[in-house]
Design an enzyme around this catalytic site. Structure first.
Site, PDB file in Angstrom:
ATOM      1  N   ARG A  54       0.830  -1.202   0.000  1.00  0.00           N
ATOM      2  CA  ARG A  54       0.000   0.000   0.000  1.00  0.00           C
ATOM      3  C   ARG A  54       0.866   1.255   0.000  1.00  0.00           C
ATOM      4  O   ARG A  54       0.588   2.238  -0.677  1.00  0.00           O
ATOM      5  CB  ARG A  54      -0.927   0.028   1.213  1.00  0.00           C
ATOM      6  CG  ARG A  54      -1.889   1.231   1.194  1.00  0.00           C
ATOM      7  CD  ARG A  54      -2.734   1.325   2.461  1.00  0.00           C
ATOM      8  NE  ARG A  54      -1.920   1.690   3.609  1.00  0.00           N
ATOM      9  CZ  ARG A  54      -1.854   0.994   4.749  1.00  0.00           C
ATOM     10  NH1 ARG A  54      -2.539  -0.132   4.882  1.00  0.00           N
ATOM     11  NH2 ARG A  54      -1.085   1.398   5.743  1.00  0.00           N
ATOM     12  N   TYR A 106     -14.866  18.653 -15.815  1.00  0.00           N
ATOM     13  CA  TYR A 106     -15.441  17.317 -15.961  1.00  0.00           C
ATOM     14  C   TYR A 106     -16.551  17.102 -14.926  1.00  0.00           C
ATOM     15  O   TYR A 106     -16.448  17.533 -13.777  1.00  0.00           O
ATOM     16  CB  TYR A 106     -14.329  16.282 -15.811  1.00  0.00           C
ATOM     17  CG  TYR A 106     -14.797  14.867 -15.593  1.00  0.00           C
ATOM     18  CD1 TYR A 106     -15.673  14.252 -16.485  1.00  0.00           C
ATOM     19  CD2 TYR A 106     -14.361  14.135 -14.494  1.00  0.00           C
ATOM     20  CE1 TYR A 106     -16.106  12.953 -16.276  1.00  0.00           C
ATOM     21  CE2 TYR A 106     -14.780  12.831 -14.286  1.00  0.00           C
ATOM     22  CZ  TYR A 106     -15.654  12.246 -15.172  1.00  0.00           C
ATOM     23  OH  TYR A 106     -16.082  10.962 -14.958  1.00  0.00           O
ATOM     24  N   ASP A 178      -5.152  19.476 -14.434  1.00  0.00           N
ATOM     25  CA  ASP A 178      -5.565  18.166 -14.935  1.00  0.00           C
ATOM     26  C   ASP A 178      -5.085  18.067 -16.380  1.00  0.00           C
ATOM     27  O   ASP A 178      -5.598  18.749 -17.262  1.00  0.00           O
ATOM     28  CB  ASP A 178      -7.091  18.023 -14.854  1.00  0.00           C
ATOM     29  CG  ASP A 178      -7.567  16.617 -15.196  1.00  0.00           C
ATOM     30  OD1 ASP A 178      -6.883  15.933 -15.989  1.00  0.00           O
ATOM     31  OD2 ASP A 178      -8.628  16.198 -14.692  1.00  0.00           O
ATOM     32  N   LYS A 203      -6.788   6.909 -19.301  1.00  0.00           N
ATOM     33  CA  LYS A 203      -6.972   7.465 -20.636  1.00  0.00           C
ATOM     34  C   LYS A 203      -5.719   7.291 -21.496  1.00  0.00           C
ATOM     35  O   LYS A 203      -5.300   6.174 -21.769  1.00  0.00           O
ATOM     36  CB  LYS A 203      -7.384   8.931 -20.508  1.00  0.00           C
ATOM     37  CG  LYS A 203      -8.503   9.197 -19.481  1.00  0.00           C
ATOM     38  CD  LYS A 203      -9.748   8.372 -19.699  1.00  0.00           C
ATOM     39  CE  LYS A 203     -10.945   8.848 -18.889  1.00  0.00           C
ATOM     40  NZ  LYS A 203     -10.814   8.749 -17.437  1.00  0.00           N
TER      41      LYS A 203
END
Length: 423
Positions: A54, A106, A178, A203
């Site tokens: 983690r 977005y 972003d 993406k």
């Protein structure tokens, strides 16, 4: 590669070389996947480089190093999704801090910002980033964080990163960009002054529509340490196998981005000339209002195109169904071409008023242009757009001559032989 040699390399070379020849055990060219959850301690006081996945994992750390190098940052954290990356950055804010964000971001970002602000996580101010007095508004608001999304989703408006960063320094605000729509091969926000860069690795970075992932890249080591601490604390770090797939995807990112951009420009030019299209949004077009800024700010203009169609809801649905090479689906940045209706899909989380303020209309269509042969994509779009002509004629004929048609007999609306052939 040493940091000194990396600084001399182009992003295209860094992308291809990412993670190669790093295996210390068997000298494999491609790095192995470390799926281990935990790692052995030599003694109770001698902590190894990796103890629990983690907090750190060799495969994920290779991807993080690659992303930091590509974005010219001091460090990167790989997360389980793009939204996890956005949420991770928000951990830097306190309830007394102010976040300024664009109205046309977005839909998922809009929903997250709004819901956390309502819960008292921070103060949220939505601004029109394209207003003439935006600098004055930012100075008056005095935010601790300014969120940029450029090009914006889905209208592909551009924000001048360098300008906003200069204003941010005056109020001691962090600028977050972003960079999902363009990738590090299309735009370098940190080089323009940004403090943090966020990606949905789902993406373009991965590029094959088979991984959900995100990343946060910091321009300075202190911010990176804070982000890393919160990532381990909240458990939002990404999986090793996903990291391996993204590393593989990054190696073809240079040629993919070039093909995406070339195809998108050709499609945008075609759409601009079609009579059933009322507007086209693509920064690579000279007609785009921010084209000069795009030439300064972009290395590639990317594969995203949006446009408004002269049609009603039923005709838009029929247009989409006519397409053979564009899949109706959310997401973007894969090798395949996608089409979506933002108002009902990617931005459905925004209410009608928020969509209106963002400039999202029912006629707006968004394309994620793939790397197929561009002429095939153009032909597919043109035949679907041309089919709207017969739909409009048939609709007008029915409305004028069958005004009292019952719902159960709509399908039998009588057409002339010529119209029937078109139908």
């Amino acid at each position: 590669m040493s940091n000194q040699s990396i600084n001399k390399l182009d992003a295209e070379t860094i992308a291809v070389q990412s993670g190669l020849n790093s295996d210390q055990s068997h000298n494999s060219v491609v790095a192995p996947i470390y799926l281990a959850t935990n790692f052995e301690f030599d003694t109770i006081t001698n902590k190894p480089n990796f103890d629990y996945s983690r907090g750190g994992n060799p495969t994920r750390d290779l991807l993080a190093q690659a992303l930091a190098e590509l974005e010219r940052g001091k460090g990167a954290v790989v997360t389980s999704s793009g939204m996890a990356a956005i949420n991770l950055v928000l951990q830097l804010l306190t309830p007394n801090d102010t976040l300024v964000a664009p109205k046309d971001c977005y839909g998922g970002t809009h929903r997250l910002f709004t819901s956390l602000a309502k819960r008292g996580g921070f103060n949220l101010v939505w601004l029109d980033f394209y207003a003439e007095d935006i600098e004055k508004q930012l100075l008056q608001t005095k935010p601790q964080m300014i969120w940029l999304e450029t090009p914006s989703n889905p209208l592909l408006r551009l924000t001048d990163i360098k300008q906003f960063c200069q204003v941010a320094k005056q109020v001691n605000a962090k600028v977050v960009v972003d960079n999902t729509f363009l990738s590090p091969l299309g735009q370098s926000p940190i080089a323009l002054g940004a403090d943090i860069v966020v990606h949905s690795c789902t993406k373009y970075l991965n590029g094959h529509s088979d991984v959900i992932s995100g990343a946060v890249i910091s321009a300075d080591e202190e911010t990176h340490e804070q982000i890393s601490w919160w990532a381990n604390n909240t458990g939002v770090t990404g999986a090793p196998f996903d990291s391996y797939l993204i590393l593989r995807g990054i190696r073809t990112l240079p040629i993919r981005i070039k093909q995406h951009s070339e195809n998108a420009l050709a499609i945008a030019e075609t759409l601009l000339a079609h009579k059933n299209v009322t507007s086209v949004n693509y920064p690579g077009l000279p007609q785009h209002p921010d084209h000069q800024l795009a030439l300064r700010q972009h290395k590639q203009h990317g594969g995203m195109v949006s446009f408004e169609i002269n049609a009603d809801d039923s005709q838009i649905d029929a247009f989409v169904k006519k397409l053979n090479l564009f899949t109706l689906a959310e997401s973007l940045g894969g090798t395949e071409s996608l089409i979506c209706h933002p108002a009902n899909m990617t931005h459905a989380a925004m209410d009608a008023e928020a969509q209106k303020e963002a400039g999202i209309t029912p006629q707006l269509i968004r394309l994620s242009v793939g790397i197929e042969a561009k002429q095939d994509l153009i032909n597919d779009l043109v035949q679907a757009l041309d089919s709207l002509n017969s739909l409009k004629v048939a609709s007008a004929f029915c409305s004028e001559n069958e005004t009292s048609i019952e719902l159960e007999t709509i399908a039998t609306c009588r057409l002339s032989p010529a119209l029937a052939a078109l139908w």
